[in-house]
Design a protein around this motif. Structure first.
Motif, mmCIF file in Angstrom:
data_model
loop_
_atom_site.group_PDB
_atom_site.id
_atom_site.type_symbol
_atom_site.label_atom_id
_atom_site.label_comp_id
_atom_site.label_asym_id
_atom_site.label_seq_id
_atom_site.Cartn_x
_atom_site.Cartn_y
_atom_site.Cartn_z
ATOM 1 N N ALA A 1 0.825 -1.214 0.000
ATOM 2 C CA ALA A 1 0.000 0.000 0.000
ATOM 3 C C ALA A 1 0.859 1.264 0.000
ATOM 4 O O ALA A 1 0.528 2.256 -0.655
ATOM 5 N N ARG A 2 1.960 1.245 0.729
ATOM 6 C CA ARG A 2 2.857 2.408 0.767
ATOM 7 C C ARG A 2 3.446 2.658 -0.622
ATOM 8 O O ARG A 2 3.493 3.802 -1.101
ATOM 9 N N ALA A 3 3.884 1.583 -1.276
ATOM 10 C CA ALA A 3 4.429 1.721 -2.629
ATOM 11 C C ALA A 3 3.362 2.279 -3.572
ATOM 12 O O ALA A 3 3.648 3.155 -4.392
ATOM 13 N N TYR A 4 2.138 1.803 -3.437
ATOM 14 C CA TYR A 4 1.034 2.312 -4.256
ATOM 15 C C TYR A 4 0.833 3.808 -4.010
ATOM 16 O O TYR A 4 0.718 4.596 -4.948
ATOM 17 N N ALA A 5 0.792 4.192 -2.756
ATOM 18 C CA ALA A 5 0.470 5.572 -2.382
ATOM 19 C C ALA A 5 1.502 6.575 -2.874
ATOM 20 O O ALA A 5 1.149 7.708 -3.211
ATOM 21 N N VAL A 6 2.758 6.169 -2.905
ATOM 22 C CA VAL A 6 3.811 7.119 -3.293
ATOM 23 C C VAL A 6 4.408 6.826 -4.671
ATOM 24 O O VAL A 6 5.377 7.453 -5.066
ATOM 25 N N GLY A 7 3.842 5.844 -5.368
ATOM 26 C CA GLY A 7 4.371 5.499 -6.686
ATOM 27 C C GLY A 7 5.727 4.836 -6.600
ATOM 28 O O GLY A 7 6.569 5.024 -7.479
ATOM 29 N N GLY A 8 5.942 4.054 -5.545
ATOM 30 C CA GLY A 8 7.234 3.405 -5.326
ATOM 31 C C GLY A 8 7.292 1.978 -5.831
ATOM 32 O O GLY A 8 6.350 1.472 -6.442
ATOM 33 N N THR A 9 8.409 1.350 -5.562
ATOM 34 C CA THR A 9 8.667 -0.035 -5.937
ATOM 35 C C THR A 9 8.975 -0.819 -4.671
ATOM 36 O O THR A 9 9.730 -0.354 -3.826
#
Length: 125
Positions: A78-86
């Protein structure tokens, strides 16, 4: 965002966890508190979306929860989704599994293993 599993050390035939439960890890986590983000509403909603998929509900390890543990897999994704991360994880994609790579692939969140991360960042040894 890195996902880590417990590593185990063998000492005279005994396997014991030396990560996640040691005093040094707790001290390190407290000293580096800024590295641990509190989930924001966008992340919380996405965690709900992950667990709205019946198959991924198996990711919640009930025995772990009964012992007071927590499950961070959905929050990492979810964190990767929220910030556009990998997501960087040592878990491998396995068909029909409920591992981080499966969740990432289902929701089209990019993920790499550690070797892939090092290659992408141009690390050389």
């Amino acid at each position: 965002f890195f996902s880590s599993r417990r590593r185990h050390t063998r000492y005279i035939g005994d396997w014991s966890s030396d990560v996640c439960s040691s005093d040094l890890d707790v001290e390190w986590a407290k000293a580096n508190e800024k590295l641990f983000a509190t989930p924001d509403p966008k992340e919380a909603l996405f965690v709900g979306k992950i667990y709205s998929v019946a198959h991924f509900q198996a990711n919640i390890e009930k025995q772990k929860l009964f012992r007071g543990g927590r499950n961070a897999d959905a929050f990492i994704v979810a964190r990767a989704y929220a910030v556009g991360g990998t997501v960087v994880t040592m878990e491998r994609f396995k068909p029909n599994a409920v591992k981080i790579p499966n969740i990432c692939q289902h929701f089209e969140i990019p993920y790499l293993d550690l070797e892939g991360f090092m290659e992408r960042e141009g690390w050389e040894f």
